[in-house]
Scaffold this motif. Structure first.
Motif, PDB file in Angstrom:
ATOM      1  N   SER A   1     -10.665  -3.722   2.724  1.00  0.00           N
ATOM      2  CA  SER A   1     -10.299  -2.343   2.414  1.00  0.00           C
ATOM      3  C   SER A   1     -11.141  -1.827   1.254  1.00  0.00           C
TER       4      SER A   1
ATOM      5  N   LEU B   1       0.826  -1.202   0.000  1.00  0.00           N
ATOM      6  CA  LEU B   1       0.000   0.000   0.000  1.00  0.00           C
ATOM      7  C   LEU B   1       0.860   1.252   0.000  1.00  0.00           C
TER       8      LEU B   1
ATOM      9  N   ILE C   1      -6.492  -1.603 -10.937  1.00  0.00           N
ATOM     10  CA  ILE C   1      -6.113  -1.180  -9.579  1.00  0.00           C
ATOM     11  C   ILE C   1      -6.460  -2.282  -8.585  1.00  0.00           C
TER      12      ILE C   1
ATOM     13  N   TRP D   1       2.272   1.862  -3.387  1.00  0.00           N
ATOM     14  CA  TRP D   1       1.283   2.477  -4.276  1.00  0.00           C
ATOM     15  C   TRP D   1       1.164   3.977  -3.997  1.00  0.00           C
TER      16      TRP D   1
ATOM     17  N   THR E   1     -10.966   0.990  -2.347  1.00  0.00           N
ATOM     18  CA  THR E   1     -10.226   1.826  -3.289  1.00  0.00           C
ATOM     19  C   THR E   1     -11.226   2.706  -4.011  1.00  0.00           C
TER      20      THR E   1
ATOM     21  N   MET F   1      -7.102   4.916  -1.140  1.00  0.00           N
ATOM     22  CA  MET F   1      -7.255   3.562  -0.617  1.00  0.00           C
ATOM     23  C   MET F   1      -7.231   3.639   0.896  1.00  0.00           C
TER      24      MET F   1
ATOM     25  N   VAL G   1      -7.332  -3.784  -4.697  1.00  0.00           N
ATOM     26  CA  VAL G   1      -8.077  -3.462  -3.477  1.00  0.00           C
ATOM     27  C   VAL G   1      -7.607  -4.450  -2.414  1.00  0.00           C
TER      28      VAL G   1
ATOM     29  N   PRO H   1      -7.077   6.474  -9.635  1.00  0.00           N
ATOM     30  CA  PRO H   1      -7.262   5.892  -8.298  1.00  0.00           C
ATOM     31  C   PRO H   1      -6.806   6.907  -7.254  1.00  0.00           C
TER      32      PRO H   1
END
Length: 549
Positions: free
Chosen positions: A482, A319, A476, A322, A484, A452, A478, A449
């Motif tokens: 969680s 994460l 993308i 990203w 996104t 998140m 997820v 995106p």
């Protein structure tokens, strides 16, 4: 001939000449799709090859080129190719999905004609019917910038395609029967890079580099389920492109590439001449599966060091990686204007769609769903049913709402098609209430995106959005338990597939189609159905509708 007539003739010839010169170049491909045998883990397996190649041949093209691919199906089953990440502007007729195209029957052919219109980057093609992707049939697509468009890095010495995948070692037909019987996919047999399992000392190199030069690696995860970590022993990776967008050029030791995603990295051959391992390993699994390929420095005969650095182990690391990705706002895209000239963060949101996945049993069979509907493909492709005006007998629009149903709601198995108003700016929230990572792809578009986070999404989460330089992309992830958030303008008329890139989930219903119709019925917004379009089911003998004008 009179002066007037000769002048008209010359004018006509001049217009034809100008028209011919102004049309973008054509690239022609003839592909034969057939079965072949490979043995990456020592056991022969039937796979899908293109021109006897596995993976298939590369499409090496330039933005706006006309790509003409004549596909001959020599399998014993229907076949379609789709073009992952190619937006098919105004042209979902060429998208090659079960919801847009009738399949190519065994023994027949179909010619695709599409353009990577105003696109650059790294993409791939793949079989879109059933579980055929588990048998291969995929290959790389490179889309270069036009010569007059500056690229934010010097030309590399060479470019290398890296297609990574988890590999089950089981026939795609057997995998489909397993899923149809209600069973889940188990762990894959291993990981492949360009169709090969782990290299051994003394094996031939997959790639050769010359000391002192810089190379571009185009890396795509074409697998069925696993997120894969990509790294090159002893070298760093300078990220320059993600899913067709130039990025801020951060440097990484490794990159998590989730199902359906493509990255481009620059690698400098700046180490001592010898062999080095290219490594791909699974993420978020109890047992890590790793494969290697050899990169050789030209003229070297020193084997690679067998000690391999492990991949990161947590999804929090992934994460945070990203979050470090940023759109290169000053780089030109496929057109001269900078990528950052489109200020998505200043556009008013007209609609918010929250989509939540679910797993359930329907008639004692496993199904996956989005907002309570588990998609099935009808006998007539959705786009064709809509175009010929028989959609009311084939599917119903908007079976789902913009909010997930309450837990415990019975799942409906039906074609899942929602509508959006043409040219509206929409926020889509992808919620993953489950314990495994997910990945989503949207055909026909790139999206931003913007955020998140863990748990369920709420409006206050908008305060955390990146509204300046999120990387525009088509796929993308997820993370478990969680959400996104993505944003985009639905300005590409057509029928477009939003799907899970986790292939068993897609096969068993975790996908939908978005119908984007222009109210004008104008060629400015969408092309007519091509004359060579295959017909099937209830539209075979129907007259053509009035054309767009």
């Amino acid at each position: 001939m009179s002066t007037t007539k000769s002048g008209v003739a010359l004018a006509v010839l001049f217009l034809i000449f100008i028209s011919a010169r102004s049309e973008d170049p054509y690239l022609y491909f003839t592909w034969t799709v057939s079965y072949g045998i490979i043995s990456p883990f020592g056991v022969p397996q039937k796979v899908i090859m293109i021109n006897n190649q596995f993976p298939g041949p590369v499409i090496n093209c330039t933005s706006n080129n006309n790509i003409v691919v004549n596909v001959f199906n020599q399998l014993d089953e229907p076949f379609l190719l789709s073009w992952n990440g190619i937006q098919q502007r105004k042209n979902s007729w060429q998208d090659g999905m079960p919801g847009t195209n009738c399949p190519i029957p065994p023994g027949q052919n179909f010619t695709y004609h599409w353009q990577p219109k105003d696109q650059i980057g790294s993409f791939y093609y793949y079989p879109s019917i059933g579980m055929q992707k588990a048998a291969g049939g995929y290959g790389p697509i490179r889309v270069h910038s036009r010569l007059l468009i500056p690229v934010p890095f010097d030309p590399p010495a060479d470019e290398f395609d890296v297609l990574m995948s988890d590999w089950y070692g089981i026939s795609h037909k057997d995998l489909a029967r397993m899923l149809d019987s209600g069973r889940r996919l188990t762990r894959a047999r291993g990981v492949l890079v360009n169709g090969f399992a782990s290299a051994k000392p003394g094996d031939s190199p997959m790639f050769v580099m010359e000391a002192g030069k810089v190379y571009r690696f185009r890396v795509c995860n074409v697998g069925l389920k696993a997120s894969l970590n990509f790294r090159i022993q002893g070298h760093t990776l300078k990220l320059v492109e993600v899913d067709g967008s130039h990025t801020v050029q951060n440097v990484y030791n490794s990159l998590d590439v989730h199902a359906g995603q493509c990255y481009s990295v620059l690698v400098a051959a700046d180490q001592s001449p010898r062999d080095y391992y290219l490594v791909a390993s699974t993420r978020f699994q109890k047992t890590v599966q790793t494969t290697t390929a050899i990169i050789r420095y030209s003229g070297s005969n020193i084997p690679a060091n067998p000690d391999l650095r492990s991949a990161p182990t947590t999804w929090a690391w992934s994460l945070n990686q990203w979050r470090s990705f940023r759109w290169n706002l000053t780089a030109s895209a496929a057109r001269p204007n900078p990528q950052g000239s489109y200020h998505y963060g200043q556009i008013n949101i007209t609609r918010t769609i929250k989509l939540a996945s679910s797993t359930s049993a329907v008639d004692e069979k496993l199904r996956f769903a989005l907002n309570g509907v588990s998609h099935i493909d009808p006998t007539v492709p959705l786009k064709l049913a809509e175009y010929f005006g028989i959609n009311g007998t084939v599917f119903k629009y908007n079976l789902i709402s913009d909010e997930p149903p309450i837990p415990g709601t019975l799942v409906t198995i039906a074609p899942n098609v929602i509508t959006t108003v043409f040219r509206t700016f929409i926020e889509i929230i992808l919620e993953n209430p489950e314990r495994s990572i997910q990945s989503y792809h949207l055909n026909g578009y790139s999206f931003f995106p913007v955020g998140m986070g863990p748990g369920k999404w709420c409006p206050e989460n908008r305060n955390t959005y990146n509204l300046l330089d999120a990387v525009s992309r088509h796929t993308i992830q997820v993370y478990p338990s969680s959400w996104t958030a993505i944003m985009l303008t639905f300005d590409n008329a057509g029928m477009w597939n939003l799907r899970s890139e986790i292939w068993d989930r897609r096969y068993l219903g975790q996908q939908l189609y978005i119908s984007v119709l222009s109210p004008e019925r104008s060629l400015r917004d969408e092309y007519n159905m091509p004359l060579n379009a295959l017909r099937c089911g209830a539209i075979i003998d129907l007259p053509l509708p009035p054309p767009y004008s």
